[in-house]
Enzyme design. Structure first.
Site, PDB file in Angstrom:
ATOM      1  CB  THR A 159      56.957 -37.860 128.472  1.00 21.20           C
ATOM      2  OG1 THR A 159      57.242 -36.852 129.581  1.00 21.20           O
ATOM      3  CG2 THR A 159      55.844 -38.481 128.545  1.00 21.20           C
ATOM      4  CB  THR A 160      61.975 -36.123 130.421  1.00 23.40           C
ATOM      5  OG1 THR A 160      60.968 -35.401 130.401  1.00 23.40           O
ATOM      6  CG2 THR A 160      63.157 -35.778 130.041  1.00 23.40           C
TER       7      THR A 160
END
Length: 554
Positions: A106-107
């Protein structure tokens, strides 16, 4: 340009400009709208960028309800942020979608999308049209996915492969020092609940329960081949431990008044009151006898159990739990092999589940019910322990991410080197490939390669390395054919494959795809129309009639 009032269209004869929007609406358009969108999205990327990698910084998040927690999980922190700008919300949605589909990356997806927009802004300032930038980005992403597939390492759906990806996922989290032990539990859990049909594997993540309890340390975390319920027995005289348990799962209440049609009963004779109460006891005892007659010695009831029934269950040497959570009922059934029954009269011996041991244990001042030793459990529990609530909450999120990447390997058994090695190698290859493109798409493809390289550079920065030195060394390695070299947890450029730092191919594919789509969507927007909320009774596109505000006639 930016306009605070509705734009007007001038006429050819110098007449009064024509207003095309209502007074309560505003619009930003052209280059200013594009810059605002890019800056808002880049700001979101900057917030999470320092959290990337094993040396990423944590964020303290205070929710709207005043709850405080500390995390470095990109999806978690963005989910709690009250993001207002529509372009920034697109990156938040990218983070949520990536977390939901593959559970990790996600990051990286947000950082990559922010880097793409930063490079796109440079091209816009040089006069490159957004359509040409988007076209170049899509061509570069298609080539990047091909290069990604070429770097894939085929593995089996075995315990070692699952441990590898789970450990890699948790090495960037608060549970890093216990990552190896936790990875083994994660691998065992996924292998137990995975199901094969015609050569394809499916994993129902709802079948893996992560229960958290304060007390002890992370090393006390265990996997239960069954279910742990945050429940206690309904009667103190019930046995605290039963072996060779036969478990009945019932959804209907164990209370007479809940079984009636809510009709009012009036008894005028005092003698009949006792008879009525005695009959109620007889009915409750008959229900208990029905459960006992099929051989059950453990009862899991979704609704309440009457106090009289509790006493009869205790005298019969049975264990019982009331008001079990509805979402946990299927997990209990999957773990024990039981069938959920709606009516006591329909309960048969074939509906019962089995467990070697059912035991109520005291854990850190509370009581948990352990249903262990199931014969072929299709639902398991990982009991996470920790010294404080905030620690175990972050550990729970870390275990969830590890479970998701392990699930990814069951769906597609292929790995790629982690630590930014994959991105660095693809960026190097893309730079050479882009020279064969024509026109301004070549510039966009080159910027795409630069943006992709931002992931290993960010890893190096967060590890305390000099970004320029790390970038030069990485390019040199990949130019020499060392395609598995990336940024290690020790802050050095080394072979990620040899170090066992590997990630699922499906995660990297999702990162590249989602980040490219988000950046392209933002770049194609050149107008932002902001409409004020309409009041009650207003129709879409029409002003509120004055008659609605007039006083009522007497």
């Amino acid at each position: 340009m930016s306009i605070s009032s509705p734009p007007a269209v001038p006429t050819s004869r110098g007449e009064q400009p024509i207003e095309i929007l209502r007074e309560d609406k505003s619009m930003s358009r052209g280059e200013q709208a594009q810059k605002n969108n890019i800056q808002a999205a880049r700001l979101i990327s900057e917030i999470v960028r320092t959290s990337l990698g094993p040396h990423g910084m944590d964020k303290m998040v205070i929710t709207e309800y005043g709850v405080v927690f500390i995390t470095n999980d990109g999806a978690t922190m963005l989910k709690e942020m009250a993001v207002m700008h529509p372009a920034a919300k697109i990156l938040v949605e990218v983070s949520k979608a990536t977390d939901m589909v593959v559970g990790d990356g996600t990051t990286s997806a947000v950082v990559f999308a922010g880097a793409l927009l930063e490079r796109a802004e440079e091209l816009l300032e040089r006069g490159v049209h957004p359509v040409q930038i988007v076209s170049g980005f899509y061509k570069a992403s298609k080539r990047a996915l091909e290069l990604l597939q070429d770097r894939a390492i085929k593995v089996g759906r075995d315990r070692d492969a699952l441990i590898t990806v789970a450990r890699t996922s948790m090495q960037t989290k608060i549970v890093a020092k216990d990552a190896t032990a936790l990875a083994g539990m994660v691998a065992d859990a996924i292998l137990l609940v995975a199901q094969e049909r015609e050569g394809k594997y499916t994993v129902d993540m709802k079948s893996v329960k992560v229960e958290k309890k304060e007390g002890g340390s992370m090393a006390d975390t265990t996997i239960i081949r069954g279910i742990v319920l945050d429940q206690k027995l309904v009667h103190p005289d019930m046995p605290k431990r039963l072996e060779k348990a036969k478990i009945a799962i019932v959804t209907m209440p164990f209370k007479i008044e809940d079984l009636t049609l809510q009709k009012k009963v009036v008894i005028r004779d005092v003698a009949l009151v006792r008879k009525f109460m005695e009959e109620e006891v007889v009915m409750l005892k008959a229900m208990v006898d029905k459960v006992r007659s099929v051989g059950a010695n453990v009862l899991i009831c979704q609704k309440a159990i009457d106090e009289v029934a509790q006493q009869h269950l205790a005298r019969a040497g049975m264990m019982a739990v009331e008001k079990a959570y509805e979402y946990e009922m299927p997990k209990i059934a999957s773990a024990t092999g039981a069938r959920i029954v709606n009516n006591f009269e329909d309960l048969t011996e074939k509906d019962l589940g089995y467990a070697d041991v059912v035991e109520e244990k005291k854990v850190h001042g509370g009581k948990l019910l352990f249903i262990e030793g199931c014969r072929n459990p299709k639902a398991v529990t990982i009991l996470v322990r920790g010294g404080s609530l905030r620690v175990i909450e972050e550990a729970e999120r870390s275990v969830h991410d590890a479970l998701m990447v392990a699930k990814d390997i069951m769906l597609e058994p292929a790995l790629v080197p982690g630590g930014g090695a994959c991105e660095a190698g693809i960026a190097y290859s893309l730079e050479s490939w882009s020279r064969d493109l024509e026109g301004r798409e070549q510039l966009a493809a080159q910027k795409y390669a630069e943006a992709l390289e931002q992931i290993p550079i960010t890893l190096a920065e967060n590890a305390g390395m000099d970004r320029n030195s790390a970038a030069v060394e990485l390019r040199s390695r990949h130019a020499n054919g060392d395609s598995t070299y990336g940024i290690s947890a020790e802050g050095k450029v080394r072979d990620m494959k040899a170090a066992g730092v590997l990630e699922p191919l499906i995660v990297k594919r999702q990162v590249i795809t989602s980040a490219t789509e988000a950046a392209s969507m933002i770049l194609r927007v050149d107008n932002i129309v902001v409409a004020q909320p309409r009041g009650p009774g207003e129709r879409h596109g029409a002003a509120r009639p004055a008659e609605l505000d007039a006083p009522l006639a007497e």
